[in-house]
Enzyme design. Structure first.
Site, short mmCIF file in Angstrom:
data_model
loop_
_atom_site.label_atom_id
_atom_site.label_comp_id
_atom_site.label_asym_id
_atom_site.label_seq_id
_atom_site.Cartn_x
_atom_site.Cartn_y
_atom_site.Cartn_z
N SER A 17 -10.36 -1.36 4.65
CA SER A 17 -9.46 -1.66 5.78
C SER A 17 -8.92 -0.36 6.36
CB SER A 17 -8.29 -2.51 5.32
OG SER A 17 -8.78 -3.66 4.70
N ARG B 87 0.85 -1.21 0.00
CA ARG B 87 0.00 0.00 0.00
C ARG B 87 0.88 1.26 0.00
NH1 ARG B 87 -2.21 -3.71 -0.90
NH2 ARG B 87 -3.96 -4.72 0.14
N GLU C 146 -4.09 2.57 7.63
CA GLU C 146 -3.88 2.55 6.17
C GLU C 146 -4.59 3.79 5.59
OE1 GLU C 146 -4.85 -1.21 4.18
OE2 GLU C 146 -5.52 -0.06 2.44
C1 LIG Z 1 -15.25 -0.50 0.75
C2 LIG Z 1 -13.79 -0.29 0.46
C3 LIG Z 1 -12.98 -1.39 0.18
C4 LIG Z 1 -11.62 -1.22 -0.10
N1 LIG Z 1 -10.86 -2.31 -0.40
C5 LIG Z 1 -9.55 -2.16 -0.72
C6 LIG Z 1 -8.76 -3.29 -1.11
O1 LIG Z 1 -9.24 -4.41 -1.20
N2 LIG Z 1 -7.46 -3.08 -1.41
C7 LIG Z 1 -6.90 -1.82 -1.36
O2 LIG Z 1 -5.69 -1.71 -1.68
N3 LIG Z 1 -7.62 -0.74 -0.99
C8 LIG Z 1 -8.92 -0.89 -0.67
N4 LIG Z 1 -9.66 0.20 -0.29
C9 LIG Z 1 -9.01 1.52 -0.17
C10 LIG Z 1 -9.17 2.36 -1.45
O3 LIG Z 1 -9.95 1.68 -2.37
C11 LIG Z 1 -7.80 2.66 -2.10
O4 LIG Z 1 -6.92 3.29 -1.20
C12 LIG Z 1 -7.94 3.51 -3.35
O5 LIG Z 1 -6.74 3.53 -4.08
C13 LIG Z 1 -8.40 4.92 -3.06
O6 LIG Z 1 -8.68 5.52 -4.31
P1 LIG Z 1 -9.28 6.97 -4.44
O7 LIG Z 1 -9.29 7.35 -5.88
O8 LIG Z 1 -10.55 7.04 -3.74
O9 LIG Z 1 -8.11 7.81 -3.71
P2 LIG Z 1 -8.30 8.98 -2.66
O10 LIG Z 1 -8.84 8.41 -1.40
O11 LIG Z 1 -8.99 10.12 -3.28
O12 LIG Z 1 -6.77 9.37 -2.44
C14 LIG Z 1 -5.86 8.45 -1.84
C15 LIG Z 1 -4.46 9.10 -1.82
O13 LIG Z 1 -3.99 9.23 -3.14
C16 LIG Z 1 -3.73 10.60 -3.46
N5 LIG Z 1 -4.13 10.79 -4.85
C17 LIG Z 1 -5.32 10.46 -5.42
N6 LIG Z 1 -5.28 10.70 -6.74
C18 LIG Z 1 -4.04 11.19 -7.00
C19 LIG Z 1 -3.39 11.62 -8.19
N7 LIG Z 1 -3.98 11.58 -9.39
N8 LIG Z 1 -2.11 12.08 -8.11
C20 LIG Z 1 -1.48 12.11 -6.90
N9 LIG Z 1 -2.05 11.72 -5.75
C21 LIG Z 1 -3.31 11.25 -5.80
C22 LIG Z 1 -4.56 11.40 -2.48
O14 LIG Z 1 -4.00 12.69 -2.27
C23 LIG Z 1 -4.46 10.53 -1.25
O15 LIG Z 1 -3.23 10.73 -0.61
C24 LIG Z 1 -11.04 0.08 -0.05
C25 LIG Z 1 -11.85 1.19 0.22
C26 LIG Z 1 -13.22 1.02 0.47
C27 LIG Z 1 -14.08 2.21 0.73
#
Ligand SMILES: Cc1cc2nc3c(=O)[nH]c(=O)nc-3n(C[C@H](O)[C@H](O)[C@H](O)COP(=O)(O)OP(=O)(O)OC[C@H]3O[C@@H](n4cnc5c(N)ncnc54)[C@H](O)[C@@H]3O)c2cc1C
Length: 337
Positions: free
Chosen positions: A237, A164, A332
């Site tokens: 998580s 991660r 996380e």
């Molecule tokens: C129900 C649920 C289940 C999940 N299951 C998993 C799983 O199985 N495995 C897993 O790994 N994760 C899981 N996650 C966590 C989540 O899906 C990941 O962390 C995902 O990558 C977040 O994506 P996001 O676009 O919403 O990022 P955000 O939450 O918007 O951002 C996350 C981070 O990335 C940065 N960021 C976002 N976009 C950019 C960009 N274009 N350039 C630079 N920085 C950027 C943000 O500033 C922040 O620091 C889960 C979440 C939920 C709600």
């Protein structure tokens, strides 16, 4: 490009927290980022790049600028008879991309289906599930340095992916990811070894699943254990699975013979969900936040929850797990504010 003041972030974070951003910029084309850098927009501004907000907990309002990546586009950039390289813009929705790849018979991402993410954050976070991580398929990440405006291209090695984790979480200068390229196979190599997968397939009398059947199987398993963000807020998580030394592991294993752990390098990775459950938190609530009854690793919004509720609960869980096991859990989730 749309810029709004005092924007509610309620629809932009999966925990369903109603924080405000002083300023909110919606980016639909990556050139808009380059233009913002040229205009010195990011100078002396606290900036948060936002994908789907699926891993962010807002504690209070965000007194800065939220830049929401909504740039879309998927294109094949290279292919031969076996392999295809597909480039997706950072604002694409990860799950839509996975199904788009399956529709086109580009394989590899099946086990990562139904992870709520944007393409950009999939690289930042190196998302993973069911024995597969995004890093296994990423060949290049395109980004813009928000200080110099330089357009950068990171190879897989440059990204320094970890659990991660990636270089994008640690860079001295902030880079915004604009697109990610994935190397996928035209021949399926399905990873079926997880017990939950084999149990599901045998329960559904599927002997030789197609890649789409595997993806559907994984999506079904995931949503039987996790709350859908549209039903109950969470970030999935909340804590990382802690890695401990072999000697700490052995001491714990003697005291707790049923402890769930896996070898990891020189030490062991402990199942944080198991630690939380044993500490008595599974299904309990504190204020308007709670520990999900089906999976103790997940903290949930029990209705009208704010970031302080989540932090208070997380700290209580961390303290009790540490008191019982001598292991300090690390979030996380990204706590902003
Ligand atoms: C129900 C649920 C289940 C999940 N299951 C998993 C799983 O199985 N495995 C897993 O790994 N994760 C899981 N996650 C966590 C989540 O899906 C990941 O962390 C995902 O990558 C977040 O994506 P996001 O676009 O919403 O990022 P955000 O939450 O918007 O951002 C996350 C981070 O990335 C940065 N960021 C976002 N976009 C950019 C960009 N274009 N350039 C630079 N920085 C950027 C943000 O500033 C922040 O620091 C889960 C979440 C939920 C709600």
């Amino acid at each position: 490009m749309k810029i709004t003041k005092n924007q509610s972030l309620l629809g932009y974070n999966s925990f369903g927290i109603n924080a405000l951003a002083d300023e909110f910029v919606e980016v639909e084309h990556s050139e808009e980022i380059a233009q913002l850098v040229e205009d010195h927009f990011f100078e002396n501004r606290m900036t948060l790049f936002l994908g789907g907000g699926n891993n962010i907990v807002f504690v209070g309002d965000f007194h800065g600028t939220v830049v929401h990546l909504a740039n879309k586009g998927i294109a094949v950039v290279d292919e031969d008879s076996d392999i295809v390289t597909v480039r997706a813009e950072a604002g694409e929705v990860w799950d839509d991309f996975v199904w788009h790849c399956l529709d086109n018979q580009w394989f590899g991402l099946e086990n990562l289906v139904a992870i709520p993410s944007s393409i950009g954050a999939a690289a930042v976070q190196n998302i993973g599930a069911y024995g597969v991580e995004a890093k296994d398929f990423i060949v290049a990440v395109e980004a813009i340095d928000t200080v110099t405006g330089e357009k950068r291209r990171f190879s897989n090695a440059d990204c320094r992916f970890g659990y991660r984790d990636s270089v994008f979480k640690h860079s001295e200068t902030q880079c915004v990811i604009t697109a990610v390229s994935f190397r996928l196979s035209k021949t399926p190599h399905l990873r079926l070894s997880y017990k939950a997968i084999t149990d599901y397939l045998s329960a559904n009398a599927i002997a030789n699943p197609t890649p789409k059947q595997l993806a559907q199987c994984i999506a079904d398993i995931r949503w039987s254990k996790l709350p859908k963000p549209e039903v109950q807020g969470s970030v999935g998580s909340f804590f990382k699975n802690p890695v401990v030394t072999a000697s700490l592991y052995e001491g714990l294993k003697e005291r707790f013979p049923d402890m769930v752990a896996y070898p990891a390098g020189d030490g062991y990775k402990l199942a944080a969900g198991w630690l939380i459950e044993k500490s008595g938190w599974k299904g309990r609530t504190l204020g308007r936040a709670g520990v999900y009854p089906k999976q103790a690793l997940v903290l949930v919004n029990c209705g009208g929850c704010d970031g302080n509720d989540v932090v208070r609960l997380a700290n209580a869980v961390i303290a009790d797990v540490e008191a019982m096991f001598g292991v300090r859990l690390q979030p996380e989730a990204i706590i902003v504010g």
